[in-house]
Design a protein around this motif. Structure first.
Motif, PDB file in Angstrom:
ATOM      1  N   GLY A   1     -11.965  -6.321  -8.622  1.00 19.25           N
ATOM      2  CA  GLY A   1     -10.786  -6.623  -7.826  1.00 19.25           C
ATOM      3  C   GLY A   1      -9.761  -7.470  -8.545  1.00 19.25           C
ATOM      4  N   ALA A   2     -10.149  -8.102  -9.659  1.00 21.59           N
ATOM      5  CA  ALA A   2      -9.220  -8.980 -10.372  1.00 21.59           C
ATOM      6  C   ALA A   2      -8.025  -8.216 -10.921  1.00 21.59           C
ATOM      7  CB  ALA A   2      -9.942  -9.703 -11.507  1.00 21.59           C
ATOM      8  N   ALA A   3      -8.203  -6.970 -11.317  1.00 23.44           N
ATOM      9  CA  ALA A   3      -7.088  -6.195 -11.877  1.00 23.44           C
ATOM     10  C   ALA A   3      -6.029  -5.930 -10.814  1.00 23.44           C
ATOM     11  CB  ALA A   3      -7.601  -4.882 -12.459  1.00 23.44           C
ATOM     12  N   LEU A   4      -6.467  -5.609  -9.595  1.00 23.97           N
ATOM     13  CA  LEU A   4      -5.519  -5.396  -8.497  1.00 23.97           C
ATOM     14  C   LEU A   4      -4.786  -6.689  -8.160  1.00 23.97           C
ATOM     15  CD1 LEU A   4      -4.300  -3.698  -6.192  1.00 23.97           C
ATOM     16  CD2 LEU A   4      -6.306  -4.306  -4.821  1.00 23.97           C
TER      17      LEU A   4
ATOM     18  N   ALA B   1      -2.180  -7.564 -10.747  1.00 20.21           N
ATOM     19  CA  ALA B   1      -0.958  -6.792 -10.551  1.00 20.21           C
ATOM     20  C   ALA B   1      -0.165  -7.326  -9.360  1.00 20.21           C
ATOM     21  CB  ALA B   1      -1.297  -5.320 -10.353  1.00 20.21           C
ATOM     22  N   LEU B   2      -0.855  -7.649  -8.276  1.00 24.10           N
ATOM     23  CA  LEU B   2      -0.172  -8.151  -7.081  1.00 24.10           C
ATOM     24  C   LEU B   2       0.527  -9.476  -7.355  1.00 24.10           C
ATOM     25  CD1 LEU B   2       0.422  -7.985  -4.063  1.00 24.10           C
ATOM     26  CD2 LEU B   2      -1.792  -9.068  -3.644  1.00 24.10           C
ATOM     27  N   ALA B   3      -0.149 -10.406  -8.036  1.00 22.25           N
ATOM     28  CA  ALA B   3       0.464 -11.702  -8.330  1.00 22.25           C
ATOM     29  C   ALA B   3       1.675 -11.546  -9.238  1.00 22.25           C
ATOM     30  CB  ALA B   3      -0.564 -12.635  -8.969  1.00 22.25           C
ATOM     31  N   ASN B   4       1.579 -10.653 -10.225  1.00 26.47           N
ATOM     32  CA  ASN B   4       2.736 -10.403 -11.096  1.00 26.47           C
ATOM     33  C   ASN B   4       3.883  -9.778 -10.313  1.00 26.47           C
ATOM     34  OD1 ASN B   4       2.495 -10.814 -14.236  1.00 26.47           O
ATOM     35  ND2 ASN B   4       0.436 -10.319 -13.497  1.00 26.47           N
TER      36      ASN B   4
ATOM     37  N   ALA C   1       1.679  -1.875 -17.656  1.00 24.94           N
ATOM     38  CA  ALA C   1       1.429  -2.563 -18.924  1.00 24.94           C
ATOM     39  C   ALA C   1       0.431  -3.708 -18.784  1.00 24.94           C
ATOM     40  CB  ALA C   1       2.747  -3.104 -19.479  1.00 24.94           C
ATOM     41  N   LEU C   2      -0.001  -4.020 -17.560  1.00 23.63           N
ATOM     42  CA  LEU C   2      -0.915  -5.136 -17.358  1.00 23.63           C
ATOM     43  C   LEU C   2      -2.346  -4.734 -17.709  1.00 23.63           C
ATOM     44  CD1 LEU C   2       0.401  -6.471 -13.939  1.00 23.63           C
ATOM     45  CD2 LEU C   2       0.789  -7.470 -16.199  1.00 23.63           C
TER      46      LEU C   2
ATOM     47  N   THR D   1      -4.586   0.656 -13.449  1.00 21.04           N
ATOM     48  CA  THR D   1      -5.067   2.025 -13.266  1.00 21.04           C
ATOM     49  C   THR D   1      -4.066   2.795 -12.403  1.00 21.04           C
ATOM     50  OG1 THR D   1      -6.261   1.538 -11.207  1.00 21.04           O
ATOM     51  CG2 THR D   1      -7.461   1.211 -13.296  1.00 21.04           C
ATOM     52  N   PRO D   2      -4.130   4.123 -12.425  1.00 25.67           N
ATOM     53  CA  PRO D   2      -3.262   4.901 -11.527  1.00 25.67           C
ATOM     54  C   PRO D   2      -3.485   4.533 -10.060  1.00 25.67           C
ATOM     55  CG  PRO D   2      -4.202   6.320 -13.210  1.00 25.67           C
ATOM     56  CD  PRO D   2      -4.890   4.999 -13.345  1.00 25.67           C
TER      57      PRO D   2
END
Length: 218
Positions: free
Chosen positions: A120-123, A126-129, A140-141, A145-146
């Protein structure tokens, strides 16, 4: 007093005393008495790797039940005691994220992603960015993923002032469901909300979508 005699009490306790403290701490931990476990294990942690690991877990468990600054302090302590344990870094990032410290949250999420921590850290990275800059290139993060791009596409479009979805565009719920971990009904409820917000942003009637009575997931 001579320096040689200024020693920690934990160094001078007998092996039997140390073993008893470990066991008493374990019983307290297993009973959910984390304050007591932390008190018993703290003097042992400097010299005992197992006690240090157990102490980190006790701070982590206590943090899950402690709001605000108290929870944050425990998470920081757990992460300091066991810096390689990515669960602690992940939850510390989430705590900082909820507190509005996006820069610190992003740093923790990025470290978790790069060290193969909870998926879940990848999602959340992206959300925080996206919260910090709606124009960010999410692709680019690290860990992108798609599925993550699909899940956050409506939020990014609306934050950037673009309607979502584009006219005559079909939205596939499968990647969104995969990224968010929701069931089909929950995913459709979320997408219905986003469609309504997108229609409102574009000046169209959104009554049908926004009047959807299905409960949204947390």
């Amino acid at each position: 007093m001579p320096k040689s005699r200024r020693v920690s009490a934990s160094f001078t306790r007998s092996p039997a005393d140390l073993s008893a403290a470990r066991q008493l701490g374990l019983r307290a931990f297993q009973s959910g008495r984390f304050d007591e476990a932390i008190r018993l294990w703290s003097p042992l942690a400097e010299r005992d790797a197992e006690a240090r690991s157990a102490l980190a877990e006790a701070h982590f468990r206590r943090a899950l039940h402690a709001p605000g600054e108290a929870g944050l302090a425990d998470l920081r302590q757990a992460a300091a005691l066991a810096p390689a344990e990515q669960r602690y870094q992940y939850h510390l990032g989430m705590h900082l994220h909820r507190a509005g410290d996006l820069a610190s949250a992003i740093a923790h999420y990025r470290g978790v992603v790069e060290h193969g921590g909870p998926r879940g850290a990848a999602l959340l990275l992206a959300l925080a960015n996206l919260e910090r800059d709606p124009r960010v290139d999410l692709a680019a993060l690290p860990g992108s993923t798609p599925e993550i791009l699909a899940a956050l596409a409506p939020a990014q479009a609306l934050l950037a002032g673009r309607p979502w979805p584009l006219a005559n565009t079909r939205v596939d719920s499968t990647p969104v469901r995969a990224a968010l971990g929701f069931g089909p009904a929950e995913t459709e409820a979320v997408l219905s909300l986003w469609r309504g917000l997108g229609a409102t942003a574009a000046g169209r009637d959104a009554a049908g979508d926004l009047d959807d009575q299905r409960p949204l997931p947390r």
